[in-house]
Scaffold this active site. Structure first.
Site, mmCIF file in Angstrom:
data_model
loop_
_atom_site.group_PDB
_atom_site.id
_atom_site.type_symbol
_atom_site.label_atom_id
_atom_site.label_comp_id
_atom_site.label_asym_id
_atom_site.label_seq_id
_atom_site.Cartn_x
_atom_site.Cartn_y
_atom_site.Cartn_z
ATOM 1 N N ASP A 67 0.850 -1.193 0.000
ATOM 2 C CA ASP A 67 0.000 0.000 0.000
ATOM 3 C C ASP A 67 0.884 1.240 0.000
ATOM 4 O O ASP A 67 2.031 1.181 0.436
ATOM 5 C CB ASP A 67 -0.937 0.020 1.215
ATOM 6 C CG ASP A 67 -2.102 0.967 0.973
ATOM 7 O OD1 ASP A 67 -3.067 0.558 0.318
ATOM 8 O OD2 ASP A 67 -2.017 2.139 1.395
ATOM 9 N N TYR A 85 -3.078 12.478 3.437
ATOM 10 C CA TYR A 85 -3.552 11.457 4.391
ATOM 11 C C TYR A 85 -3.092 11.750 5.807
ATOM 12 O O TYR A 85 -3.819 11.563 6.774
ATOM 13 C CB TYR A 85 -3.033 10.072 3.992
ATOM 14 C CG TYR A 85 -3.949 9.340 3.035
ATOM 15 C CD1 TYR A 85 -5.210 8.923 3.462
ATOM 16 C CD2 TYR A 85 -3.575 9.058 1.739
ATOM 17 C CE1 TYR A 85 -6.058 8.246 2.601
ATOM 18 C CE2 TYR A 85 -4.409 8.387 0.869
ATOM 19 C CZ TYR A 85 -5.655 7.983 1.310
ATOM 20 O OH TYR A 85 -6.489 7.324 0.463
HETATM 21 C C1 LIG Z 1 -4.861 6.167 -2.362
HETATM 22 C C2 LIG Z 1 -4.199 4.802 -2.345
HETATM 23 C C3 LIG Z 1 -4.192 3.895 -1.244
HETATM 24 N N1 LIG Z 1 -3.457 2.791 -1.640
HETATM 25 C C4 LIG Z 1 -3.024 2.951 -2.936
HETATM 26 C C5 LIG Z 1 -3.446 4.224 -3.384
HETATM 27 C C6 LIG Z 1 -3.081 4.840 -4.697
HETATM 28 C C7 LIG Z 1 -3.917 4.319 -5.797
HETATM 29 C C8 LIG Z 1 -5.324 4.809 -5.794
HETATM 30 O O1 LIG Z 1 -5.514 6.017 -5.947
HETATM 31 O O2 LIG Z 1 -6.202 3.962 -5.652
HETATM 32 C C9 LIG Z 1 -2.173 2.071 -3.734
HETATM 33 C C10 LIG Z 1 -2.381 0.627 -3.643
HETATM 34 N N2 LIG Z 1 -3.128 -0.086 -2.748
HETATM 35 C C11 LIG Z 1 -3.021 -1.419 -3.020
HETATM 36 C C12 LIG Z 1 -2.111 -1.575 -4.098
HETATM 37 C C13 LIG Z 1 -1.627 -2.952 -4.539
HETATM 38 C C14 LIG Z 1 -1.312 -3.214 -5.899
HETATM 39 C C15 LIG Z 1 -2.457 -3.113 -6.892
HETATM 40 O O3 LIG Z 1 -3.153 -4.108 -7.083
HETATM 41 O O4 LIG Z 1 -2.607 -2.041 -7.517
HETATM 42 C C16 LIG Z 1 -1.731 -0.309 -4.518
HETATM 43 C C17 LIG Z 1 -0.832 0.096 -5.670
HETATM 44 C C18 LIG Z 1 -3.681 -2.515 -2.312
HETATM 45 C C19 LIG Z 1 -4.840 -2.220 -1.464
HETATM 46 N N3 LIG Z 1 -5.008 -1.176 -0.568
HETATM 47 C C20 LIG Z 1 -6.186 -1.325 0.095
HETATM 48 C C21 LIG Z 1 -6.831 -2.508 -0.377
HETATM 49 C C22 LIG Z 1 -8.120 -3.076 0.141
HETATM 50 C C23 LIG Z 1 -7.788 -3.847 1.363
HETATM 51 C C24 LIG Z 1 -8.739 -4.934 1.658
HETATM 52 O O5 LIG Z 1 -9.726 -4.637 2.357
HETATM 53 O O6 LIG Z 1 -8.486 -6.080 1.258
HETATM 54 C C25 LIG Z 1 -5.986 -3.075 -1.344
HETATM 55 C C26 LIG Z 1 -6.173 -4.352 -2.103
HETATM 56 C C27 LIG Z 1 -6.685 -0.426 1.163
HETATM 57 C C28 LIG Z 1 -6.610 1.015 0.905
HETATM 58 N N4 LIG Z 1 -5.477 1.711 0.652
HETATM 59 C C29 LIG Z 1 -5.769 3.040 0.414
HETATM 60 C C30 LIG Z 1 -7.168 3.182 0.571
HETATM 61 C C31 LIG Z 1 -7.911 4.478 0.377
HETATM 62 C C32 LIG Z 1 -7.671 1.930 0.902
HETATM 63 C C33 LIG Z 1 -9.064 1.598 1.284
HETATM 64 C C34 LIG Z 1 -10.018 1.742 0.169
HETATM 65 C C35 LIG Z 1 -10.302 0.416 -0.397
HETATM 66 O O7 LIG Z 1 -10.703 -0.440 0.390
HETATM 67 O O8 LIG Z 1 -10.166 0.254 -1.632
HETATM 68 C C36 LIG Z 1 -4.791 4.081 0.094
#
Ligand SMILES: Cc1c2[nH]c(c1CCC(=O)O)Cc1[nH]c(c(CCC(=O)O)c1C)Cc1[nH]c(c(CCC(=O)O)c1C)Cc1[nH]c(c(C)c1CCC(=O)O)C2
Length: 347
Positions: free
Chosen positions: A77, A153
């Site tokens: 992340d 954030y």
């Molecule tokens: C802003 C941001 C985040 N994380 C990320 C960003 C930039 C990209 C974008 O704008 O979407 C980047 C990110 N987060 C994750 C990856 C893994 C690789 C990929 O598959 O792209 C990457 C590259 C896994 C994740 N990061 C997160 C999950 C979901 C976790 C879960 O509940 O399994 C995953 C697979 C959690 C996460 N992480 C973040 C948020 C806002 C959340 C919760 C929202 C959500 O649930 O989608 C911050």
């Protein structure tokens, strides 16, 4: 390190001849895949998931196994490095990341420590694990959040509709805010370089929230620390750097001065326009509206082909979405998109 067997992505970045357009998808390692959800259950909390090297390697390579994409992005992340830098957070169900002690006043910036990459050694292990288990089949992409997005954030404390707190802080304390961005930039150089040394073939910088800024504010605040990260990395390595910004239409002219090898754009701008401005100096990644994946297959096909045709037969394009896949998307449609792009872009 041995180069990947399928190196379409790396050739596209260098604008070298390609047989077809490479494709990978932001958030490809995620909840829309039942196999991901199983791994996630095994791990329990999201944090335990991305810190568990074995499970994180599995999650990273799922999209290659099930979609046949042309690159792996490591499962992690953007917030990962902030914990050892003194800003702890948790992922709350249905809410996303929530920080324990967000930045409220300028003095709080002093709580930020430089990153010691030994404290995120698991990220390096994941990269090595992915390269081993895929036997270098496709390139591995490392990543980080951009300074502005991370700072947003840290001040906001969570995801926000308008980033009111973060931007108010920026307006009230512009110099202190710049200090914060600059400190983040220094640590991100070390973090990305650590990922490159661990075996990442390319790195992507995610500026997911910079689109909330006016063009002037983008130029003054978000852009300089990204330029710094890219310049410092370029002094150490020629590993390609992909720069993603969500909401870039209003300040594309500024973004494309960052020095990146690839500009990754959302769907709110015509890829033809982006190409006219940056190609052949730089490559472009994008730019399908992710919501298209909820539509019928004929629509998915038409919209994907439209983008391929707009770019034309030149190298230099990496197909991707303008933002990430969503948890309730249909895996079969995602797979269909990958197939359409791979077949429909043959030279
Ligand atoms: C802003 C941001 C985040 N994380 C990320 C960003 C930039 C990209 C974008 O704008 O979407 C980047 C990110 N987060 C994750 C990856 C893994 C690789 C990929 O598959 O792209 C990457 C590259 C896994 C994740 N990061 C997160 C999950 C979901 C976790 C879960 O509940 O399994 C995953 C697979 C959690 C996460 N992480 C973040 C948020 C806002 C959340 C919760 C929202 C959500 O649930 O989608 C911050």
């Amino acid at each position: 390190m041995e180069k990947p067997k399928n190196d379409l992505l790396l050739r596209a970045i260098k604008k070298e001849p390609i047989e077809r357009t490479p494709i990978w998808l932001m958030r490809q390692a995620g909840r829309y895949m039942p196999e991901y959800r199983k791994l996630r259950e095994k791990a329990g909390k999201f944090k335990n998931f991305y810190k568990n090297v074995e499970l994180a390697v599995e999650a990273s390579i799922l999209p290659y196994k099930f979609l046949g994409v042309d690159a792996t992005i490591i499962f992690s992340d953007i917030l990962t490095p902030l914990e050892p830098m003194g800003f702890n957070f948790d992922f709350k169900q249905g809410e996303g990341p929530v920080f324990e002690k967000p930045i409220e006043k300028p003095e709080d910036i002093n709580r930020l420590k430089p990153l010691d990459v030994n404290e995120v050694s698991y990220v390096g292990e994941i990269i090595k694990g992915v390269n081993e288990s895929l036997n270098r089949a496709i390139p591995t992409i490392g990543f980080c959040g951009a300074p502005f997005t991370l700072a947003a954030y840290m001040i906001e404390g969570r995801t926000s509709r308008d980033f009111k707190k973060a931007k108010t802080f920026m307006y009230n304390y512009p110099e202190e805010f710049k200090t914060l961005l600059d400190k983040l930039a220094d640590s991100l150089v070390d973090y990305l370089y650590f990922q490159i040394e661990s075996g990442a073939d390319a790195v992507q910088i995610f500026d997911s929230w910079a689109g909330y800024l006016s063009p002037d504010d983008y130029k003054e605040f978000a852009l300089p620390p990204i330029k710094k990260v890219i310049k410092k990395l370029k002094e150490k390595t020629n590993t390609p750097i992909i720069h993603f910004t969500k909401g870039v239409a209003g300040f594309l002219d500024y973004m494309i001065t960052s020095g990146a090898d690839v500009y990754s754009v959302d769907w709110m701008i015509d890829i033809k326009k982006v190409k006219e401005k940056v190609f052949p100096k730089s490559a472009v990644q994008g730019n399908l509206d992710p919501i298209v994946l909820y539509a019928e297959k004929e629509v998915i096909k038409r919209k994907a082909i439209e983008i391929l045709e707009k770019w034309g037969k030149d190298s230099g394009h990496i197909f991707n979405l303008g933002h990430g896949l969503m948890p309730d998307m249909d895996k079969e449609k995602v797979k269909y998109l990958v197939k359409i792009v791979q077949e429909g872009s043959r030279r």
